[in-house]
Design a protein around this motif. Structure first.
Motif, short mmCIF file in Angstrom:
data_model
loop_
_atom_site.label_atom_id
_atom_site.label_comp_id
_atom_site.label_asym_id
_atom_site.label_seq_id
_atom_site.Cartn_x
_atom_site.Cartn_y
_atom_site.Cartn_z
N ARG A 61 0.82 -1.20 0.00
CA ARG A 61 0.00 0.00 0.00
C ARG A 61 0.86 1.26 0.00
O ARG A 61 0.40 2.33 0.40
N ALA A 64 1.99 5.07 -3.73
CA ALA A 64 1.79 6.52 -3.85
C ALA A 64 2.81 7.27 -3.00
O ALA A 64 3.43 8.23 -3.46
N THR A 89 -1.94 0.56 -10.95
CA THR A 89 -1.52 -0.54 -10.09
C THR A 89 -0.10 -0.92 -10.43
O THR A 89 0.20 -1.28 -11.57
N ASN A 97 -3.01 6.20 -5.58
CA ASN A 97 -4.03 7.24 -5.56
C ASN A 97 -3.45 8.48 -6.24
O ASN A 97 -2.60 9.17 -5.69
N GLN A 99 -4.82 11.30 -7.02
CA GLN A 99 -5.21 12.56 -6.40
C GLN A 99 -4.22 12.93 -5.31
O GLN A 99 -3.81 14.09 -5.18
N LYS A 100 -3.81 11.92 -4.53
CA LYS A 100 -2.84 12.15 -3.46
C LYS A 100 -1.50 12.60 -4.03
O LYS A 100 -0.85 13.50 -3.48
N GLU A 134 -10.37 -0.10 0.44
CA GLU A 134 -9.48 1.05 0.36
C GLU A 134 -8.80 1.10 -1.00
O GLU A 134 -8.68 2.16 -1.61
N ARG A 135 -8.34 -0.05 -1.47
CA ARG A 135 -7.68 -0.11 -2.78
C ARG A 135 -8.67 0.22 -3.89
O ARG A 135 -8.33 0.93 -4.84
N GLN A 137 -11.26 2.13 -3.61
CA GLN A 137 -11.54 3.56 -3.55
C GLN A 137 -10.46 4.35 -4.27
O GLN A 137 -10.74 5.34 -4.96
N ASP A 138 -9.20 3.93 -4.14
CA ASP A 138 -8.11 4.59 -4.86
C ASP A 138 -8.33 4.51 -6.37
O ASP A 138 -8.06 5.47 -7.10
N ASP A 141 -11.05 6.88 -7.27
CA ASP A 141 -10.59 8.27 -7.16
C ASP A 141 -9.81 8.72 -8.39
O ASP A 141 -9.62 9.93 -8.59
#
Length: 202
Positions: A61, A64, A89, A97, A99-100, A134-135, A137-138, A141
């Motif tokens: 994880r 990013a 990926t 992510n 956006q991050k 969570e993955r 959602q990335d 996003d």
């Protein structure tokens, strides 16, 4: 992360815009070992100015964060106009992510894909992880997928940049194949270093 992130506005896109193209190296299936990630700093699609390297955990994880650190610590950062990723990926299902990355580097991100992603298949594969939501959602996003029509169509996602500007940057940097040169060369270097010889396209 902020719900609304303003896009960077390009008054005019220079023909020698600095692009950081990023791709991961080959790795064994389902590995949890470190996977090398290579970044190439290009002036559009014409001139290689530098090569960066970092390592991420396979199926982890941290992709990013490792990319953000690589970007923020390079001497090339102030010259970079955009970051290009070969998909979202890396190292298996170490989901990035985008956006991050934009928020923490201030540099717009363009994701390059040869094929339209099969989101149903991706979601199914992610469900083997306890934190699959969570993955997932990335991945959501990363936003909508846009088709870029050319002799060989590609697909992109963007963050921090208008789609029109992204298309122009792709046009300037696509000089040797259907894939922009920064990503293509990052793929070749990563594969060559790990396997001894690069094979195939990005």
């Amino acid at each position: 992360m902020n719900e609304v992130t303003l896009n960077k506005k390009f008054r005019n896109i220079k023909r020698e815009i600095r692009i950081l193209g990023i791709d991961d190296s080959p790795f064994p299936a389902h590995t949890t070992q470190p996977v090398m990630v290579i970044g190439t700093v290009f002036r559009a699609g014409e001139w290689l100015d530098g090569v960066l390297r970092t390592f991420i955990q396979g199926d982890g994880r941290d992709a990013a964060d490792k990319i953000i650190n690589m970007v923020n610590s390079t001497r090339h950062k102030d010259q970079l106009g955009v970051i290009m990723l070969d998909g979202v990926t890396f190292g298996g299902f170490n989901v990035i992510n985008i956006q991050k990355i934009y928020e923490e580097t201030g540099i717009p991100v363009i994701v390059i894909m040869r094929k339209y992603p099969n989101f149903e298949k991706i979601q199914k594969a992610l469900k083997r992880f306890e934190n699959w939501q969570e993955r997932w959602q990335d991945i959501k996003d990363a936003g909508p997928v846009y088709k870029i029509e050319n002799e060989e169509d590609i697909y992109i996602q963007v963050n921090g940049i208008d789609i029109e500007d992204a298309e122009e940057i792709i046009r300037l940097s696509t000089t040797r194949s259907a894939i922009p040169e920064p990503v293509r060369v990052a793929h070749l270097i990563a594969a060559g270093v790990v396997t001894g010889e690069s094979k195939g396209n990005a």
